[in-house]
Design a protein around this motif. Structure first.
Motif: not given
Length: 147
Positions: A98-102
């Motif tokens: 549920g994230v856009d980036f690591c």
């Protein structure tokens, strides 16, 4: 630059898809298509020039590479037609977490991403995004050559 623009341009791992030569919505594709259009039927003139300028004897190879750049097929790592040769689990892992980036993930830095120098680069990119934000990082990268 707005955050949503950075998400559209950057892969979940932080690489800038928009500056890749294979990205279908990128500047390299657009400029290559324009150059191809401007050159038109230059093959005929290249053949004539080859007598005095040997580099023009290989114009066909240049034209084939230009065709490849102009036909860039990749949608970027968030799209439906990913042609990136990197074996990156972030393409799907970011959705699962549920994230856009690591760097936004509670498990960052995990052991799922890359090895060796590529891992070091991945860490550097994500640490920089964490420090200044994804939009600022994207703007910063836009000022640099991709390759």
């Amino acid at each position: 630059m707005e955050y949503h623009e950075a998400v559209a341009r950057l892969a979940p791992c932080g690489l800038d898809c928009s500056r890749c030569a294979d990205f279908r919505d990128g500047e390299i594709r657009a400029l290559s298509a324009r150059l191809k259009e401007l050159l038109g039927n230059y093959q005929r003139l290249a053949a004539m020039k080859a007598a005095g300028r040997p580099e023009f004897a290989h114009y066909g190879q240049f034209a084939a590479i230009l065709d490849s750049f102009a036909a860039a097929p990749c949608s970027g790592c968030r799209g439906d037609n990913v042609t990136c040769p990197l074996d990156c689990t972030a393409k799907t892992c970011h959705k699962d977490n549920g994230v856009d980036f690591c760097f936004q993930c509670g498990e960052y830095p995990c052991d799922k991403q890359f090895e060796g120098k590529l891992r070091d680069r991945w860490r550097s990119i994500n640490d920089r995004m964490r420090e200044i934000g994804a939009a600022a990082y994207c703007e910063e990268q836009g000022k640099l050559p991709r390759y």
